[in-house]
Write an enzyme that holds these catalytic residues in place. Structure first.
Site, PDB file in Angstrom:
ATOM      1  N   GLY A  70       0.811  -1.220   0.000  1.00 59.14           N
ATOM      2  CA  GLY A  70       0.000   0.000   0.000  1.00 59.14           C
ATOM      3  C   GLY A  70       0.839   1.262   0.000  1.00 59.14           C
ATOM      4  O   GLY A  70       1.894   1.323   0.637  1.00 59.14           O
ATOM      5  N   SER A  73       2.366   5.094  -5.503  1.00 56.88           N
ATOM      6  CA  SER A  73       3.283   4.199  -6.222  1.00 56.88           C
ATOM      7  C   SER A  73       4.017   4.863  -7.388  1.00 56.88           C
ATOM      8  O   SER A  73       4.673   4.158  -8.166  1.00 56.88           O
ATOM      9  CB  SER A  73       2.505   2.986  -6.728  1.00 56.88           C
ATOM     10  OG  SER A  73       1.528   3.394  -7.650  1.00 56.88           O
ATOM     11  N   TYR A 134       9.271   9.895  -4.353  1.00 57.95           N
ATOM     12  CA  TYR A 134       8.788   8.515  -4.229  1.00 57.95           C
ATOM     13  C   TYR A 134       9.949   7.564  -3.899  1.00 57.95           C
ATOM     14  O   TYR A 134       9.849   6.739  -2.972  1.00 57.95           O
ATOM     15  CB  TYR A 134       8.109   8.118  -5.549  1.00 57.95           C
ATOM     16  CG  TYR A 134       7.874   6.641  -5.729  1.00 57.95           C
ATOM     17  CD1 TYR A 134       6.930   5.968  -4.962  1.00 57.95           C
ATOM     18  CD2 TYR A 134       8.594   5.914  -6.680  1.00 57.95           C
ATOM     19  CE1 TYR A 134       6.722   4.609  -5.130  1.00 57.95           C
ATOM     20  CE2 TYR A 134       8.379   4.563  -6.863  1.00 57.95           C
ATOM     21  CZ  TYR A 134       7.450   3.910  -6.081  1.00 57.95           C
ATOM     22  OH  TYR A 134       7.246   2.564  -6.251  1.00 57.95           O
TER      23      TYR A 134
HETATM   24  N1  LIG Z   1       3.903  -2.030 -10.151  1.00 58.50           N
HETATM   25  C1  LIG Z   1       5.215  -2.097 -10.183  1.00 58.50           C
HETATM   26  O1  LIG Z   1       5.802  -2.550 -11.160  1.00 58.50           O
HETATM   27  C2  LIG Z   1       6.009  -1.634  -8.989  1.00 58.50           C
HETATM   28  C3  LIG Z   1       7.376  -1.370  -9.144  1.00 58.50           C
HETATM   29  C4  LIG Z   1       8.117  -0.981  -8.030  1.00 58.50           C
HETATM   30  C5  LIG Z   1       7.499  -0.871  -6.788  1.00 58.50           C
HETATM   31  N2  LIG Z   1       6.160  -1.099  -6.687  1.00 58.50           N
HETATM   32  C6  LIG Z   1       5.516  -0.938  -5.372  1.00 58.50           C
HETATM   33  O2  LIG Z   1       4.630  -2.023  -5.174  1.00 58.50           O
HETATM   34  C7  LIG Z   1       3.437  -1.570  -4.527  1.00 58.50           C
HETATM   35  C8  LIG Z   1       2.222  -1.915  -5.386  1.00 58.50           C
HETATM   36  O3  LIG Z   1       2.359  -1.282  -6.645  1.00 58.50           O
HETATM   37  P1  LIG Z   1       1.110  -1.071  -7.614  1.00 58.50           P
HETATM   38  O4  LIG Z   1       1.649  -0.922  -8.973  1.00 58.50           O
HETATM   39  O5  LIG Z   1       0.077  -2.106  -7.346  1.00 58.50           O
HETATM   40  O6  LIG Z   1       0.604   0.348  -7.120  1.00 58.50           O
HETATM   41  P2  LIG Z   1      -0.913   0.897  -7.157  1.00 58.50           P
HETATM   42  O7  LIG Z   1      -0.820   2.380  -7.098  1.00 58.50           O
HETATM   43  O8  LIG Z   1      -1.665   0.291  -8.275  1.00 58.50           O
HETATM   44  O9  LIG Z   1      -1.490   0.341  -5.794  1.00 58.50           O
HETATM   45  C9  LIG Z   1      -1.185   0.933  -4.536  1.00 58.50           C
HETATM   46  C10 LIG Z   1      -2.416   0.814  -3.667  1.00 58.50           C
HETATM   47  O10 LIG Z   1      -2.134   1.474  -2.421  1.00 58.50           O
HETATM   48  C11 LIG Z   1      -3.327   2.109  -2.018  1.00 58.50           C
HETATM   49  N3  LIG Z   1      -3.042   3.240  -1.140  1.00 58.50           N
HETATM   50  C12 LIG Z   1      -2.524   4.457  -1.479  1.00 58.50           C
HETATM   51  N4  LIG Z   1      -2.491   5.261  -0.412  1.00 58.50           N
HETATM   52  C13 LIG Z   1      -3.000   4.557   0.621  1.00 58.50           C
HETATM   53  C14 LIG Z   1      -3.246   4.863   1.993  1.00 58.50           C
HETATM   54  N5  LIG Z   1      -2.947   6.060   2.501  1.00 58.50           N
HETATM   55  N6  LIG Z   1      -3.765   3.903   2.764  1.00 58.50           N
HETATM   56  C15 LIG Z   1      -4.089   2.679   2.237  1.00 58.50           C
HETATM   57  N7  LIG Z   1      -3.901   2.335   0.963  1.00 58.50           N
HETATM   58  C16 LIG Z   1      -3.354   3.263   0.159  1.00 58.50           C
HETATM   59  C17 LIG Z   1      -4.001   2.588  -3.291  1.00 58.50           C
HETATM   60  O11 LIG Z   1      -5.402   2.761  -3.112  1.00 58.50           O
HETATM   61  C18 LIG Z   1      -3.644   1.490  -4.271  1.00 58.50           C
HETATM   62  O12 LIG Z   1      -4.693   0.551  -4.422  1.00 58.50           O
HETATM   63  C19 LIG Z   1       3.611  -0.080  -4.301  1.00 58.50           C
HETATM   64  O13 LIG Z   1       4.112   0.123  -3.005  1.00 58.50           O
HETATM   65  C20 LIG Z   1       4.651   0.321  -5.318  1.00 58.50           C
HETATM   66  O14 LIG Z   1       5.377   1.452  -4.911  1.00 58.50           O
HETATM   67  C21 LIG Z   1       5.420  -1.473  -7.763  1.00 58.50           C
END
Ligand SMILES: NC(=O)c1ccc[n+]([C@@H]2O[C@H](COP(=O)([O-])OP(=O)(O)OC[C@H]3O[C@@H](n4cnc5c(N)ncnc54)[C@H](O)[C@@H]3O)[C@@H](O)[C@H]2O)c1
Length: 267
Positions: A70, A73, A134
């Protein structure tokens, strides 16, 4: 691991994990600030804002392990990053420790090291070089993980995720692509391997163009099945349609490095 909590469950990665982790553990609690549209009747879901410590205490109660996805992102305004990723991440680790949770797997990011040049191979024992607010928040999360591991014995695994998807989308992602099934493998190592204390793994598949030394993950048994090279032609075709980005193309963080970049203008 009897009961697992996954935060960020409504996001892109969380939605994939709701399919891929089905049945892996006796009980999985999903949480996010917003509810998914397609929640099944047998899925336990709690809406919680990570910036609200009381709400975080509720979601961590009674769980053995946490997969912390969470947060905000991508790059964004400081207020958003501060609440979701700095305060939110602190609340998560603090509440987990107080509740006696044994393990946390933290979704860190390649953007904690985005300003390493693509010509440099980096391992897990290098200084962070964030490419964005970030990226700084992910470095902060890793530091929190180390603190709670060293001071309180929480077993913490930080996954420096490249890019999760069905296929690498451009040239940069040929180096950093992570097949979703390989992510599940890394999560399971973090939740289950008996020798985890505080570990950092790169979240990348078996990519020929890789910039990272992921021998630490392999030491724990990680055997990635995805090969970005299988998608090279389509990734390079997509790359050819992108505008040139001299700064982004020099560094591992790509467009996160060129965004707001003005170092060349400094005296
Ligand atoms: N997708 C990737 O390829 C990738 C790459 C590197 C790191 N990440 C990390 O992996 C995690 C998941 O990535 P993702 O692509 O699914 O991101 P995403 O933005 O699709 O999902 C993040 C989720 O966190 C929730 N969120 C945001 N603020 C919040 C809060 N204050 N309280 C509760 N929930 C909250 C959002 O509602 C969202 O559903 C993230 O931490 C991201 O930084 C992802």
């Amino acid at each position: 691991m009897q009961k697992i909590l996954v935060t960020g469950a409504t996001g892109g990665v969380g939605t994939r994990l709701r399919m891929l982790m089905k049945g892996l553990y006796p009980s999985i609690r999903w949480s996010d600030i917003r509810k998914p549209d397609d929640l099944a009747a047998d899925e336990e879901f709690i809406v919680a804002d990570l910036a609200d410590l009381a709400a975080v205490k509720t979601i961590v109660a009674g769980v053995d392990g946490i997969v912390h996805l969470g947060g905000y992102s991508i790059e964004g305004p400081w207020e958003m990053i501060l609440n979701a990723n700095i305060v939110g991440c602190y609340n998560l680790f603090e509440a987990a420790y107080r509740a006696g949770v044994k393990r946390v797997v933290f979704a860190s990011s390649n953007h904690a090291l985005g300003f390493y040049p693509r010509s440099q191979r980096v391992g897990v024992n290098v200084t962070v070089r964030p490419d964005s607010r970030y990226g700084v928040s992910k470095a902060f999360g890793e530091a929190l993980g180390a603190l709670y591991a060293d001071k309180h014995g929480l077993r913490v695994t930080c996954l420096r995720i490249g890019n999760v998807g069905d296929a690498p989308l451009d040239q940069r992602r040929l180096a950093i692509w992570l097949k979703p099934e390989d992510l599940v493998q890394l999560i399971r190592i973090g939740l289950e391997h008996r020798d985890i204390h505080f570990e950092i793994f790169y979240g990348a598949s078996d990519n020929a163009d890789v910039w990272w030394d992921n021998s630490n993950a392999r030491r724990f048994g990680y055997k990635p099945t995805g090969k970005a090279d299988d998608f090279r032609a389509q990734a390079m075709a997509a790359q050819a349609k992108l505008p040139p980005d001299p700064i982004g193309d020099r560094y591992q963080g790509g467009p996160f490095c060129s965004d707001e970049y003005d170092a060349d203008r400094a005296g």
